[in-house]
Design an enzyme around this catalytic site. Structure first.
Site, mmCIF file in Angstrom:
data_model
loop_
_atom_site.group_PDB
_atom_site.id
_atom_site.type_symbol
_atom_site.label_atom_id
_atom_site.label_comp_id
_atom_site.label_asym_id
_atom_site.label_seq_id
_atom_site.Cartn_x
_atom_site.Cartn_y
_atom_site.Cartn_z
ATOM 1 N N GLY A 53 -9.710 -4.748 0.868
ATOM 2 C CA GLY A 53 -9.249 -4.390 2.205
ATOM 3 C C GLY A 53 -9.755 -3.022 2.629
ATOM 4 O O GLY A 53 -10.832 -2.578 2.220
ATOM 5 N N THR A 100 0.831 -1.199 0.000
ATOM 6 C CA THR A 100 0.000 0.000 0.000
ATOM 7 C C THR A 100 0.867 1.250 0.000
ATOM 8 O O THR A 100 1.935 1.291 0.618
ATOM 9 C CB THR A 100 -0.955 0.017 1.212
ATOM 10 O OG1 THR A 100 -1.779 -1.130 1.148
ATOM 11 C CG2 THR A 100 -1.831 1.236 1.246
HETATM 12 N N1 ASP Z 1 -4.053 -2.468 3.851
HETATM 13 C C1 ASP Z 1 -3.850 -3.198 2.629
HETATM 14 C C2 ASP Z 1 -4.981 -4.159 2.447
HETATM 15 O O1 ASP Z 1 -5.389 -4.774 3.395
HETATM 16 C C3 ASP Z 1 -2.577 -3.971 2.586
HETATM 17 C C4 ASP Z 1 -1.349 -3.306 3.166
HETATM 18 O O2 ASP Z 1 -1.371 -2.124 3.502
HETATM 19 O O3 ASP Z 1 -0.326 -3.975 3.291
HETATM 20 O O4 ASP Z 1 -5.426 -4.337 1.333
#
Ligand code: ASP
Length: 320
Positions: A220, A190
């Site tokens: 997500g 992200t």
């Molecule tokens: N928050 C992101 C998701 O759950 C993944 C991440 O930030 O690593 O899609």
């Protein structure tokens, strides 16, 4: 601008909270970005550190240039995130983490402090999902669109591409390793940015490919306003990264804003309170960046590492 890279030094222990703060800046604007929070399956080589540092600095400079010439916080966060989406090192846009089927399904959102918001989930055709999220905000009556098709994206005047454009060799290798259990699923993912412009307006943007080996259709926190992204003028703008399901359950980005609005917490107290209560106490890992109404910024995470960049008042600091 002088640049400084902060290495995490000793690896942080599980769920240890780290907080970096700066500002408010003298220029009247503030920008902070992240390139994902998580654990590292292995240490980065010196060369890799250099590449990540350069990628973060390039994205920071793109957003800061917008703010410097009196551009809006919205333009700045979109410019910053687009650079990170184009950089295959980061889990967003090209080079995003792949689903179990080896495809990229991209999520992104934007929000401005006056309450406007837009998001896309499972996006496959917009070359820069963050721009598609902005078009949802500006061109439709809706907040969240799932899998906008190529014609819709082109009709918005945005660059389109094929779904294969986002898939890189490195991510296919990573998926194969995760699937054969050679590698614990890496969680560095992200990208996001938050900004305050010279008029005091706030904005936040976040973009991701999600989690390696996720089910098709899994969404997500990133495109869920209030969970992965939130902005309110006079209060705070927040962009998150980490175990998305926990951020959705804890409505994490909004929780930071609520602590500031309702409890009158300062920025540092609000972000540490939210991470402790909504993540650490629930054994979830991640981090967030935030800019307060006065331009004070914070980077906080309970994950072992987090990529980020911000100006500490005298130089550009990159966390790698
Ligand atoms: N928050 C992101 C998701 O759950 C993944 C991440 O930030 O690593 O899609």
């Amino acid at each position: 601008m002088e640049e400084r890279t902060l290495h995490a030094g000793r690896p942080s222990t599980a769920r240890e909270l780290r907080l970096f703060q700066a500002g408010p800046s003298e220029g009247g604007y503030a920008l902070v970005l992240h390139g994902g929070a998580g654990s590292r399956p292995r240490e980065l080589s010196l060369e890799e550190r250099g590449e990540y540092t350069e990628g973060l600095a390039r994205a920071y400079r793109a957003g800061a240039a917008v703010l410097e010439r009196h551009g809006s916080a919205l333009d700045a966060v979109c410019a910053t995130v687009a650079v990170l989406e184009d950089d295959p090192l980061f889990n967003a846009g090209r080079g995003a983490a792949l689903t179990a089927r080896g495809e990229a399904e991209l999520d992104a959102s934007v929000m401005t402090g006056d309450g406007a918001a837009g998001a896309v989930a499972c996006s496959r055709f917009a070359r820069n999902p963050v721009f598609a999220a902005r078009k949802v905000m500006e061109e439709t009556r809706h907040v969240l669109l799932v899998d906008p098709d190529e014609d819709l994206v082109a009709g918005w005047g945005l660059a389109t591409t094929t779904p294969e454009y986002f898939v890189t060799e490195a991510r296919l290798r990573q998926l194969a390793e995760v699937r054969s259990a050679q590698l614990p699923a890496p969680r560095h993912g992200t990208v996001g940015a938050v900004a305050r412009d010279r008029r005091g307006k706030l904005a936040a943007a976040t973009s991701t490919g999600g989690i390696v080996n996720q089910s098709e259709g899994r969404v997500g926190d990133t495109p869920i306003l209030g969970a992965g992204t939130f902005a309110r003028d006079g209060v705070v703008a927040v962009s998150c990264t980490g175990e998305g399901e926990a951020f959705v359950r804890g409505v994490v980005a909004h929780d930071v804003a609520a602590r500031i609005s309702y409890l009158r917490s300062g920025l540092a107290e609000a972000v540490t309170g939210t991470i402790t209560t909504e993540l650490t106490a629930r054994e979830a890992s991640g981090g967030l960046i935030a800019v307060a109404a006065d331009g004070t910024i914070a980077v906080a995470h309970n994950s072992p590492a987090m990529f980020a960049a911000f100006d500490d008042g005298s130089r550009l600091v990159t966390l790698v």
